[in-house]
Write a protein that holds these residues in place. Sequence first.
Motif, mmCIF file in Angstrom:
data_model
loop_
_atom_site.group_PDB
_atom_site.id
_atom_site.type_symbol
_atom_site.label_atom_id
_atom_site.label_comp_id
_atom_site.label_asym_id
_atom_site.label_seq_id
_atom_site.Cartn_x
_atom_site.Cartn_y
_atom_site.Cartn_z
ATOM 1 N N GLY A 281 0.842 -1.198 0.000
ATOM 2 C CA GLY A 281 0.000 0.000 0.000
ATOM 3 C C GLY A 281 0.877 1.249 0.000
ATOM 4 N N THR B 132 1.500 3.482 -2.185
ATOM 5 C CA THR B 132 1.008 4.695 -2.843
ATOM 6 C C THR B 132 -0.080 5.413 -2.042
ATOM 7 O OG1 THR B 132 -0.433 3.224 -4.101
ATOM 8 C CG2 THR B 132 1.569 3.982 -5.201
ATOM 9 N N GLY B 133 -0.498 4.825 -0.920
ATOM 10 C CA GLY B 133 -1.563 5.442 -0.121
ATOM 11 C C GLY B 133 -1.015 6.422 0.902
ATOM 12 N N SER B 134 -1.914 6.911 1.731
ATOM 13 C CA SER B 134 -1.562 7.916 2.726
ATOM 14 C C SER B 134 -0.545 7.364 3.741
ATOM 15 C CB SER B 134 -2.864 8.381 3.388
ATOM 16 O OG SER B 134 -2.628 8.990 4.595
ATOM 17 N N ILE B 135 -0.811 6.179 4.296
ATOM 18 C CA ILE B 135 0.139 5.585 5.251
ATOM 19 C C ILE B 135 1.423 5.189 4.524
ATOM 20 C CG2 ILE B 135 0.567 3.541 6.700
ATOM 21 C CD1 ILE B 135 -1.238 5.402 8.131
ATOM 22 N N ALA C 197 -1.934 0.001 -6.324
ATOM 23 C CA ALA C 197 -3.033 -0.551 -7.130
ATOM 24 C C ALA C 197 -3.175 0.289 -8.398
ATOM 25 C CB ALA C 197 -4.314 -0.610 -6.321
ATOM 26 N N SER C 198 -3.843 1.460 -8.300
ATOM 27 C CA SER C 198 -4.117 2.261 -9.506
ATOM 28 C C SER C 198 -3.055 3.309 -9.819
ATOM 29 C CB SER C 198 -5.455 2.993 -9.336
ATOM 30 O OG SER C 198 -6.455 2.069 -9.042
ATOM 31 N N ASN C 199 -2.365 3.759 -8.786
ATOM 32 C CA ASN C 199 -1.446 4.895 -8.982
ATOM 33 C C ASN C 199 -0.062 4.408 -9.456
ATOM 34 O OD1 ASN C 199 -0.164 7.341 -8.923
ATOM 35 N ND2 ASN C 199 -1.003 7.943 -6.935
ATOM 36 N N ALA D 271 -1.029 -1.257 9.839
ATOM 37 C CA ALA D 271 -1.986 -0.154 9.719
ATOM 38 C C ALA D 271 -3.339 -0.707 9.297
ATOM 39 C CB ALA D 271 -1.490 0.860 8.687
ATOM 40 N N LYS E 160 -6.188 -2.154 9.749
ATOM 41 C CA LYS E 160 -6.998 -2.606 10.881
ATOM 42 C C LYS E 160 -8.012 -3.652 10.464
ATOM 43 C CE LYS E 160 -8.123 1.772 10.979
ATOM 44 N NZ LYS E 160 -8.367 3.048 11.605
ATOM 45 N N GLU E 161 -8.365 -3.644 9.157
ATOM 46 C CA GLU E 161 -9.348 -4.608 8.668
ATOM 47 C C GLU E 161 -8.892 -6.041 8.938
ATOM 48 O OE1 GLU E 161 -8.010 -2.103 6.974
ATOM 49 O OE2 GLU E 161 -9.583 -0.875 6.053
ATOM 50 N N ASP F 177 -2.100 2.003 13.812
ATOM 51 C CA ASP F 177 -3.214 2.916 14.037
ATOM 52 C C ASP F 177 -2.808 3.802 15.226
ATOM 53 O OD1 ASP F 177 -5.686 3.855 13.436
ATOM 54 O OD2 ASP F 177 -6.723 1.948 13.702
ATOM 55 N N GLY G 20 -6.367 8.964 3.788
ATOM 56 C CA GLY G 20 -7.026 8.529 2.569
ATOM 57 C C GLY G 20 -8.523 8.823 2.641
ATOM 58 N N MET H 211 0.626 10.872 11.407
ATOM 59 C CA MET H 211 0.805 9.419 11.425
ATOM 60 C C MET H 211 2.271 9.006 11.427
ATOM 61 S SD MET H 211 -1.964 7.966 11.983
ATOM 62 C CE MET H 211 -1.372 6.296 11.831
#
Length: 392
Positions: free
Chosen positions: A10, A12-15, A38-40, A122, A124-125, A149, A204, A265
């Motif tokens: 992950g 490319t995401g915020s974390i 994924a997309s970026n 990160a 949490k899911e 988190d 995000g 974060m």
Amino acid sequence: MSRRRVSIFGATGSIGQNTIDLIARDLDHYEVVALTGASNIALLAKDAIRLNAKIAITAHDHLLSNLQEELKDSPVKAAAGQAALTEAASRPVDWVMSAIIGSAGLQPGLKALEQGATLALANKESLVCAGELILQTANENSAKILPVDSEHSAIFQGLVGEDIAAVERIIITASGGAFRDWPINELANATLAQASAHPNWDMGQRITIDSASMFNKAMEVIETHEYFDVRAGQIEVLVHPESMIHALVGFNDGALMAHVGPPDMRHAIGYALHWPERQVLPVERLDLAKIGSFTFRAPDELRWPALRLAREVMARGGLAGAVFNAAKESALDGFIAGALKFTEMSEVVEETLTVVDNNGGHIDDTMTLDNVLHIDHLARENAHQIIKQRAG
Ligand code: NDP
Ligand code: MG
């Protein structure tokens, strides 16, 4: 000293970007193995080249040629798809950042634990869907899970040197999100743009909307219950609009240990990166005299029904967390797509929990990966059906 081998899922995401920010400041000490997105694709490729990663992976098969094109003049390998993500997670490293959004983060996290890596979690899911499985996999492979988190990092830090048996309660704070001061009867008309604007944290889009609905906090209550050895009844939520106190641990002698810091974060990420040491981090030092005061409120469960649902999920146990998460992800998709009103998200989750009830004994409630994936799929199908009926 040999360099620490790290992978970022992950990226490319915020974390992921906050993690890269810390690692890129000190590249001499790190060997970056895998970066995933994924997309970026442009950002994924740019960072993979900059960090000299061994491999960059997109979750989307159809974007492989784009990624190959971006990486063609570099030594970084390109790969795509679920199998490639799993393969990357199996590559030996010392530390893995698990920052994919949603239950898609579960399997790479499990693979990383299987090879004994320290998992900075990160995602949490993973804990909400399959807490028992994640913790057991860590145990069996002598792998460490470090919470990222902010609330859970704060609790973790509050427990250093303490006996969990002396903990009476854990209080996790919530900013209250975008709609904490809105009249409740206006929430149904909240727009996507309004729900996507967090007053304090820069995160995000999905988690920002989950903050406004408190589904994020509901997930975090379950995450606390799963990760730390505490009963559901010991966990409290406290609205704290300034987002400076991230959590408090209450002990049996009445002491409350609060973790205070700016809403950034990079603190929790940096703590997990350097644990068990502390190292200097580029986060703001708070001037408490200037801030002057902190405020608190009790959470209103009429405004935020997600908190009530979290308690139901913990009481039910088993795979109820996986149903809850999948229904929540589907309802969020529905809101983002304009198929659901803001307030309908919790209604869809509640209905899905009722429909996909394993108490009838039709669903095997044993916590295996197959059963988690099966119920995740079933819950999404049911939630989509419920959303369609509402729209129709
Ligand atoms: P973002 O949406 O910013 O980033 C998500 C990352 O996952 C991106 O790299 C994205 O790739 C990738 N991704 C999206 N879909 C898939 C998929 N199906 N398979 C594989 N990868 C995928 O999320 P955040 O960084 O905000 O959150 C990441 C995790 O951290 C979540 O579990 C969240 O709850 C948790 N968290 C986040 C906090 C924050 O401050 N943001 C705070 C605390 C926890 P791409 O962008 O290239 O499409
Ligand atoms: Mg949090």
